[in-house]
Design a protein around this motif. Sequence first.
Motif, PDB file in Angstrom:
ATOM      1  N   UNK A  35       0.843  -1.192   0.000  1.00  0.00           N
ATOM      2  CA  UNK A  35       0.000   0.000   0.000  1.00  0.00           C
ATOM      3  C   UNK A  35       0.883   1.249   0.000  1.00  0.00           C
ATOM      4  N   UNK A  36       0.551   2.205  -0.858  1.00  0.00           N
ATOM      5  CA  UNK A  36       1.364   3.425  -0.944  1.00  0.00           C
ATOM      6  C   UNK A  36       1.396   4.178   0.375  1.00  0.00           C
ATOM      7  N   UNK A  37       0.282   4.160   1.092  1.00  0.00           N
ATOM      8  CA  UNK A  37       0.219   4.881   2.370  1.00  0.00           C
ATOM      9  C   UNK A  37       1.166   4.324   3.420  1.00  0.00           C
ATOM     10  N   UNK A  38       1.615   3.094   3.203  1.00  0.00           N
ATOM     11  CA  UNK A  38       2.499   2.474   4.200  1.00  0.00           C
ATOM     12  C   UNK A  38       3.977   2.673   3.860  1.00  0.00           C
ATOM     13  N   UNK A  39       4.275   3.248   2.698  1.00  0.00           N
ATOM     14  CA  UNK A  39       5.665   3.420   2.267  1.00  0.00           C
ATOM     15  C   UNK A  39       6.228   4.730   2.821  1.00  0.00           C
ATOM     16  N   UNK A  40       7.223   4.609   3.691  1.00  0.00           N
ATOM     17  CA  UNK A  40       7.822   5.790   4.324  1.00  0.00           C
ATOM     18  C   UNK A  40       8.931   6.374   3.447  1.00  0.00           C
ATOM     19  N   UNK A  41       9.859   5.529   3.049  1.00  0.00           N
ATOM     20  CA  UNK A  41      10.897   5.954   2.105  1.00  0.00           C
ATOM     21  C   UNK A  41      11.484   4.731   1.416  1.00  0.00           C
TER      22      UNK A  41
END
Length: 231
Positions: free
Chosen positions: A142-148
């Motif tokens: 999920x994109x929302x879970x990607x920090x860096x």
Amino acid sequence: MKLKAVAIDDEPLALEIVKQYCTQHDDIDLLQTFDNAVAGLEYMNQQLPDLLFIDVDMPDMNGIALVNSMKSRPMIIFTTAYKEFALEGFELEAVDYLLKPFSFGRFERAVQKAFSYYKIQNSASKTAHIFVYSEYRMVKIELDSMVYIESLDDYIKIHLSDGNFVMTLMSLKKIAEDLPADQFMRIHRSYIASAKYISALSGRKIILANGVLLPVSETYAAQLARWVKHR
């Protein structure tokens, strides 16, 4: 996609050069040119372009004053023979500052900056996730879970909000093409950051919500500052 542009300069030769350069550039649609700043301002208050090429030192109205008086600003590229105006130009968040006489190559670099900024500002991707190949299977992230995202030679390491990570054989450039530009930005040759998790900018570093500090290279510093400001 082309950027709709307007050019304002009281010098006919300088205006003609900008016009010629625009016709040579595939990403520019030059709508109008003006040798009178007041007339140009009236036009743009009715038909706001994406990009404005404008001289600074003009007899009827100073270019900086014109930009300050606009109801809504497009992206600005100042064109002038006087480098002492550069600081004022950048304080107005100009995309670039072209010192006359400038080459087509220098013009092209300025336009590319504007085009990159435009794509960031107008990205409206509805993508909520991506799939990457990791540990012999396709993994949904999920994109929302990607920090860096961190580059490690031929691999990238996707750091997640729960403290875990996913490794995949892919270049940073390739995954950047798959991510929405309004949510993720490359900040360094080795890092992409998510706007959602940026807590602060400190010099040439960003501080993430999890306390991680990431370096920001000179190449991306100015673009990152504008990107964060408009999130």
